[in-house]
Design an enzyme around this catalytic site. Sequence first.
Site, mmCIF file in Angstrom:
data_model
loop_
_atom_site.group_PDB
_atom_site.id
_atom_site.type_symbol
_atom_site.label_atom_id
_atom_site.label_comp_id
_atom_site.label_asym_id
_atom_site.label_seq_id
_atom_site.Cartn_x
_atom_site.Cartn_y
_atom_site.Cartn_z
ATOM 1 N N ARG A 116 -18.715 -45.613 -12.951
ATOM 2 C CA ARG A 116 -18.468 -44.673 -11.846
ATOM 3 C C ARG A 116 -19.691 -44.540 -10.955
ATOM 4 O O ARG A 116 -19.579 -44.238 -9.773
ATOM 5 C CB ARG A 116 -18.010 -43.325 -12.423
ATOM 6 C CG ARG A 116 -19.009 -42.678 -13.339
ATOM 7 C CD ARG A 116 -18.400 -41.597 -14.221
ATOM 8 N NE ARG A 116 -17.716 -42.129 -15.395
ATOM 9 C CZ ARG A 116 -17.088 -41.398 -16.303
ATOM 10 N NH1 ARG A 116 -17.030 -40.086 -16.173
ATOM 11 N NH2 ARG A 116 -16.493 -41.959 -17.331
ATOM 12 N N ASP B 160 -17.090 -56.317 -18.883
ATOM 13 C CA ASP B 160 -17.165 -55.132 -18.034
ATOM 14 C C ASP B 160 -17.251 -55.495 -16.544
ATOM 15 O O ASP B 160 -17.477 -54.629 -15.708
ATOM 16 C CB ASP B 160 -18.345 -54.254 -18.465
ATOM 17 C CG ASP B 160 -18.060 -52.779 -18.284
ATOM 18 O OD1 ASP B 160 -16.877 -52.422 -18.129
ATOM 19 O OD2 ASP B 160 -19.022 -51.987 -18.289
ATOM 20 N N LYS C 29 -15.640 -53.335 -10.143
ATOM 21 C CA LYS C 29 -16.795 -53.038 -11.010
ATOM 22 C C LYS C 29 -17.340 -54.337 -11.601
ATOM 23 O O LYS C 29 -16.626 -55.069 -12.272
ATOM 24 C CB LYS C 29 -16.374 -52.082 -12.131
ATOM 25 C CG LYS C 29 -17.452 -51.845 -13.196
ATOM 26 C CD LYS C 29 -16.984 -50.867 -14.277
ATOM 27 C CE LYS C 29 -18.005 -50.774 -15.424
ATOM 28 N NZ LYS C 29 -17.547 -49.889 -16.520
ATOM 29 N N GLU D 143 -21.544 -45.647 -16.633
ATOM 30 C CA GLU D 143 -22.263 -46.290 -15.533
ATOM 31 C C GLU D 143 -21.330 -46.856 -14.466
ATOM 32 O O GLU D 143 -21.723 -47.005 -13.322
ATOM 33 C CB GLU D 143 -23.169 -47.402 -16.082
ATOM 34 C CG GLU D 143 -22.489 -48.767 -16.307
ATOM 35 C CD GLU D 143 -21.376 -48.735 -17.347
ATOM 36 O OE1 GLU D 143 -21.360 -47.815 -18.169
ATOM 37 O OE2 GLU D 143 -20.522 -49.644 -17.317
ATOM 38 N N ASP E 42 -22.508 -54.328 -20.495
ATOM 39 C CA ASP E 42 -22.640 -52.877 -20.637
ATOM 40 C C ASP E 42 -23.043 -52.526 -22.067
ATOM 41 O O ASP E 42 -22.203 -52.433 -22.958
ATOM 42 C CB ASP E 42 -21.310 -52.187 -20.278
ATOM 43 C CG ASP E 42 -21.397 -50.674 -20.415
ATOM 44 O OD1 ASP E 42 -22.525 -50.147 -20.553
ATOM 45 O OD2 ASP E 42 -20.333 -50.020 -20.369
ATOM 46 N N ASP F 167 -23.942 -44.313 -20.394
ATOM 47 C CA ASP F 167 -22.840 -45.241 -20.657
ATOM 48 C C ASP F 167 -21.680 -45.028 -19.673
ATOM 49 O O ASP F 167 -20.765 -45.844 -19.604
ATOM 50 C CB ASP F 167 -22.364 -45.083 -22.105
ATOM 51 C CG ASP F 167 -21.539 -46.258 -22.577
ATOM 52 O OD1 ASP F 167 -21.491 -47.276 -21.850
ATOM 53 O OD2 ASP F 167 -20.940 -46.171 -23.661
ATOM 54 N N LYS G 292 -24.440 -48.064 -27.044
ATOM 55 C CA LYS G 292 -23.183 -48.196 -27.775
ATOM 56 C C LYS G 292 -23.450 -48.695 -29.193
ATOM 57 O O LYS G 292 -24.464 -49.351 -29.426
ATOM 58 C CB LYS G 292 -22.279 -49.225 -27.070
ATOM 59 C CG LYS G 292 -21.686 -48.788 -25.743
ATOM 60 C CD LYS G 292 -20.842 -49.901 -25.144
ATOM 61 C CE LYS G 292 -20.265 -49.536 -23.784
ATOM 62 N NZ LYS G 292 -19.260 -48.458 -23.821
HETATM 63 N N1 BES Z 1 -17.211 -50.202 -19.839
HETATM 64 C C1 BES Z 1 -16.963 -48.968 -20.514
HETATM 65 C C2 BES Z 1 -15.473 -48.693 -20.707
HETATM 66 C C3 BES Z 1 -14.761 -49.577 -21.695
HETATM 67 C C4 BES Z 1 -14.677 -49.205 -23.014
HETATM 68 C C5 BES Z 1 -14.123 -50.704 -21.276
HETATM 69 C C6 BES Z 1 -13.980 -49.974 -23.911
HETATM 70 C C7 BES Z 1 -13.433 -51.491 -22.174
HETATM 71 C C8 BES Z 1 -13.347 -51.110 -23.494
HETATM 72 C C9 BES Z 1 -17.551 -47.801 -19.712
HETATM 73 O O1 BES Z 1 -18.687 -48.086 -18.990
HETATM 74 C C10 BES Z 1 -17.906 -46.750 -20.697
HETATM 75 O O2 BES Z 1 -18.770 -46.998 -21.499
HETATM 76 N N2 BES Z 1 -17.235 -45.613 -20.620
HETATM 77 C C11 BES Z 1 -17.486 -44.543 -21.528
HETATM 78 C C12 BES Z 1 -17.443 -43.258 -20.757
HETATM 79 C C13 BES Z 1 -17.909 -42.080 -21.546
HETATM 80 C C14 BES Z 1 -19.388 -42.177 -21.813
HETATM 81 C C15 BES Z 1 -17.602 -40.832 -20.771
HETATM 82 C C16 BES Z 1 -16.387 -44.573 -22.580
HETATM 83 O O3 BES Z 1 -15.228 -44.841 -22.252
HETATM 84 O O4 BES Z 1 -16.716 -44.376 -23.743
HETATM 85 ZN ZN ZN Z 2 -18.925 -50.028 -18.426
HETATM 86 MN MN MN Z 3 -20.458 -47.870 -20.169
#
Ligand code: BES
Ligand code: ZN
Ligand code: MN
Length: 482
Positions: A337, A274, A251, A335, A256, A333, A263
């Site tokens: 996947r 990210d 990835k 993104e 992000d 968010d 966020k």
């Molecule tokens: N890049 C983030 C995941 C992340 C969060 C990595 C904290 C490192 C530290 C990912 O893209 C994301 O935002 N995931 C969301 C998914 C949710 C919207 C289902 C998350 O984990 O909040």
């Molecule tokens: Zn992300």
């Molecule tokens: Mn995200």
Amino acid sequence: MNFELLTLDLATAGHEKCDVFLVLLPAGFKPGKNPLASQIDKALKAGDLANKSASLLDIYRPAGLACARLVLVHVGEAKASDIGKGVQAAIALIKPAKPKQITLCFAETPDSQTLHVALTTLAEASYVYATTLSKAEARSIAHVKVGVPDSACLAAPFAQTVAAVHGIELAKEWANRPANHATPSHLARAAQALAKSPRIKCEVHNHKEVEKLGMGAFLAVAKGSAEPLKFIELHYKGVGKNQPPVVLVGKGITFDSGGISIKPSAELDEMKYDMCGAASVLGVFRALAELQPAINVVGLIPSCENLPGSRAVKPGDVVTSMSGQTIEILNTDAEGRLVLCDVLTYAERFKPRAVLDIATLTGACVIALGGVRSGFFSTDEAMMAAIAKASESSQDLCWPMPLDDDYAEGLKTSFADVANVAGRPGGAITAAKFLQRFTGKYPWGHLDIAGSGWKSGKAKGATGRPVGLLLHYVLSFQGGAA
Ligand code: BES
Ligand code: ZN
Ligand code: MN
């Protein structure tokens, strides 16, 4: 940082000229008759080197020895974790003196796992980030001699560990760089630079080609940013075409923000990390360039920014992935996947023996496993066994997570074949269930490194994980094994 392996025992070690001479001493160690051994003996008997793991004794200009400074390091039972703690404490002690040449001497020849932990810990403890500082002070240690009583049996593991260290450091470098110094275009150039090495080729696909491939999910994420997306394809060919490759998918979201599902501001700078998955793929290729092993590996990196804007994808939008499956993007968010699913479909064309994706995918994985172990998901038993073994020997740990179909219930929607998010419970698993839909044609695994890839707080920075784990895994295919 340069590493060199030497045959050294405590009798000959005294002649080693260096700024710091580190001796790793296991409990119950019996010194022989020579100047260094008698120093050690006296220190142990006097209790000046406490008989417990990671205790240190620092000796300036020891009589009869050629080194400027001798540091005795107690490593307790000499388990990998003891060695790690001992090396870390010793480097922290000597770092302020800015030594250039150090010799790391094992009183007893270590196994390959222990050697790996010692050298990766040494590199980690002495690392300094310098790229975007105007007056950066680089790492002082330039040359490390590693002395063991019997070096012949360690030549191959030593080479592998040194390559891993170089790969880990490349991954850290790219992950640590701020997002404006590590755009998709920068990552593409870093990949192209790796392709200067023998057996490595790199192709960078731009927006137009990604459009032509029908990667509607990847394109949807990239839409919000003016920064052009890059789809990076790396090939390492160490054996004939008839050997199917292992494919690593990283990835590469270089920033992000969450997109329209934005966020909160606190610690948002950390979302530059990210692209740790992408960086780990680059790190593995750096190590392959050095080792030139007899395997085939493909590296695939979907890279873009996730930003809000007038062209950004909106919650509720439905896009068509390369696989033909339609996806309702309920949360922009989620993104990672989306960029990964299209590349997982693309990976089918290599008829791979295995595909492993690496991603800072979910905050839920940070909650589940913290920073100690990466979350590992797989439907393939051979892969689960090989990854468990690689995790142990690299001490770059991961832990198996479940993939029961019931976890996919929340991804159902009336407006598309699948939604990109389910509820909060089991968030790391529902994300993996989403990815699994795109991986039916090959053995597949997924590493969620959201917790392990970088550290937040005071010691903020990339860890270079899971380069060590990945390198051990891909090398397990040498000689057609695994
Ligand atoms: N890049 C983030 C995941 C992340 C969060 C990595 C904290 C490192 C530290 C990912 O893209 C994301 O935002 N995931 C969301 C998914 C949710 C919207 C289902 C998350 O984990 O909040
Ligand atoms: Zn992300
Ligand atoms: Mn995200």
